[in-house]
Design a protein around this motif. Sequence first.
Motif, mmCIF file in Angstrom:
data_model
loop_
_atom_site.group_PDB
_atom_site.id
_atom_site.type_symbol
_atom_site.label_atom_id
_atom_site.label_comp_id
_atom_site.label_asym_id
_atom_site.label_seq_id
_atom_site.Cartn_x
_atom_site.Cartn_y
_atom_site.Cartn_z
ATOM 1 N N MET A 65 0.831 -1.202 0.000
ATOM 2 C CA MET A 65 0.000 0.000 0.000
ATOM 3 C C MET A 65 0.868 1.256 0.000
ATOM 4 S SD MET A 65 -2.840 1.427 2.673
ATOM 5 C CE MET A 65 -1.623 2.124 3.744
ATOM 6 N N ILE A 66 1.915 1.267 0.794
ATOM 7 C CA ILE A 66 2.821 2.419 0.836
ATOM 8 C C ILE A 66 3.454 2.630 -0.539
ATOM 9 C CG2 ILE A 66 4.976 3.316 1.820
ATOM 10 C CD1 ILE A 66 2.541 3.414 3.718
ATOM 11 N N MET A 67 3.870 1.553 -1.187
ATOM 12 C CA MET A 67 4.455 1.659 -2.516
ATOM 13 C C MET A 67 3.441 2.239 -3.512
ATOM 14 S SD MET A 67 6.545 -1.191 -4.790
ATOM 15 C CE MET A 67 6.034 -2.412 -3.644
ATOM 16 N N THR A 68 2.207 1.787 -3.433
ATOM 17 C CA THR A 68 1.155 2.305 -4.312
ATOM 18 C C THR A 68 0.955 3.797 -4.085
ATOM 19 O OG1 THR A 68 0.036 0.167 -4.355
ATOM 20 C CG2 THR A 68 -1.290 2.084 -4.951
ATOM 21 N N CYS A 69 0.961 4.218 -2.835
ATOM 22 C CA CYS A 69 0.791 5.647 -2.523
ATOM 23 C C CYS A 69 1.975 6.467 -3.036
ATOM 24 C CB CYS A 69 0.599 5.840 -1.025
ATOM 25 S SG CYS A 69 -0.988 5.242 -0.423
ATOM 26 N N CYS A 70 3.181 5.905 -2.964
ATOM 27 C CA CYS A 70 4.359 6.608 -3.503
ATOM 28 C C CYS A 70 4.244 6.761 -5.020
ATOM 29 C CB CYS A 70 5.639 5.864 -3.134
ATOM 30 S SG CYS A 70 6.056 5.984 -1.389
ATOM 31 N N TYR A 71 3.817 5.697 -5.702
ATOM 32 C CA TYR A 71 3.614 5.788 -7.149
ATOM 33 C C TYR A 71 2.580 6.858 -7.471
ATOM 34 C CZ TYR A 71 6.196 1.427 -7.995
ATOM 35 O OH TYR A 71 7.166 0.463 -8.081
ATOM 36 N N HIS A 72 1.520 6.899 -6.688
ATOM 37 C CA HIS A 72 0.473 7.902 -6.894
ATOM 38 C C HIS A 72 1.049 9.316 -6.737
ATOM 39 C CE1 HIS A 72 -3.433 9.850 -6.770
ATOM 40 N NE2 HIS A 72 -3.014 10.487 -5.699
ATOM 41 N N SER A 73 1.831 9.513 -5.717
ATOM 42 C CA SER A 73 2.439 10.822 -5.486
ATOM 43 C C SER A 73 3.338 11.224 -6.654
ATOM 44 C CB SER A 73 3.242 10.797 -4.187
ATOM 45 O OG SER A 73 3.854 12.037 -3.961
ATOM 46 N N ASN A 74 4.132 10.278 -7.133
ATOM 47 C CA ASN A 74 4.996 10.561 -8.291
ATOM 48 C C ASN A 74 4.172 10.894 -9.530
ATOM 49 O OD1 ASN A 74 7.319 10.151 -6.814
ATOM 50 N ND2 ASN A 74 7.552 8.029 -7.446
ATOM 51 N N ARG A 75 3.080 10.148 -9.750
ATOM 52 C CA ARG A 75 2.213 10.418 -10.899
ATOM 53 C C ARG A 75 1.604 11.810 -10.800
ATOM 54 N NH1 ARG A 75 0.638 5.418 -10.278
ATOM 55 N NH2 ARG A 75 -1.193 6.020 -9.088
ATOM 56 N N GLU A 76 1.210 12.201 -9.601
ATOM 57 C CA GLU A 76 0.637 13.535 -9.403
ATOM 58 C C GLU A 76 1.647 14.619 -9.755
ATOM 59 O OE1 GLU A 76 -2.594 14.557 -8.341
ATOM 60 O OE2 GLU A 76 -2.990 12.490 -8.966
ATOM 61 N N THR A 77 2.894 14.414 -9.368
ATOM 62 C CA THR A 77 3.954 15.377 -9.694
ATOM 63 C C THR A 77 4.172 15.443 -11.204
ATOM 64 O OG1 THR A 77 5.034 14.999 -7.571
ATOM 65 C CG2 THR A 77 6.393 15.940 -9.320
ATOM 66 N N VAL A 78 4.244 14.288 -11.834
ATOM 67 C CA VAL A 78 4.426 14.239 -13.288
ATOM 68 C C VAL A 78 3.250 14.908 -13.989
ATOM 69 C CG1 VAL A 78 4.466 12.655 -15.277
ATOM 70 C CG2 VAL A 78 5.926 12.217 -13.291
ATOM 71 N N LEU A 79 2.043 14.585 -13.560
ATOM 72 C CA LEU A 79 0.850 15.169 -14.170
ATOM 73 C C LEU A 79 0.836 16.683 -14.011
ATOM 74 C CD1 LEU A 79 -1.769 14.716 -15.676
ATOM 75 C CD2 LEU A 79 -2.869 14.239 -13.485
ATOM 76 N N SER A 80 1.236 17.168 -12.863
ATOM 77 C CA SER A 80 1.301 18.611 -12.629
ATOM 78 C C SER A 80 2.315 19.270 -13.571
ATOM 79 C CB SER A 80 1.674 18.876 -11.172
ATOM 80 O OG SER A 80 1.788 20.246 -10.934
#
Length: 142
Positions: A65-80
């Motif tokens: 779950m922590i890994m999934t949340c980290c991927y999500h955070s990275n995707r949010e940064t990339v998307l921004s």
Amino acid sequence: MTKEQTTFIRILSDHLNKRKTTIPYDLDWDVMLAYARTHQVAGIVYAQVKAFMPSDYADCFHKDMIMTCCYHSNRETVLSDINRKLNENNIPFFLIKGPLVAECYPIPALRVMSDIDLVVHHEDREACHQLFVNMGYYFDNI
């Protein structure tokens, strides 16, 4: 269907429908972990039924779950970054699928996705391509 299969489907359904889940006491957690990892939903399973998991499995699911949340955070940064660059270069676009669907989940960060799908007008395609190359992306096929 096996007990693990029906429980797995119920866990996912309950999560998406914001319901509590009860699980059989004799569940095979090796099988559940394998299903969750295969379908990249270990974070959802953990969030939904962590209170019922044996501690050694809870640790595995929690790490996923922590890994999934980290991927999500990275995707949010990339998307921004992509959003900012496209807007700075006056390239209109819109998102489809992944990030939009994630907002329908009770915990959007647990919606696993591996890409960001966006649509640009065909007249802006070359400019968009060059912008992505300048941002450090590469293309196998265009």
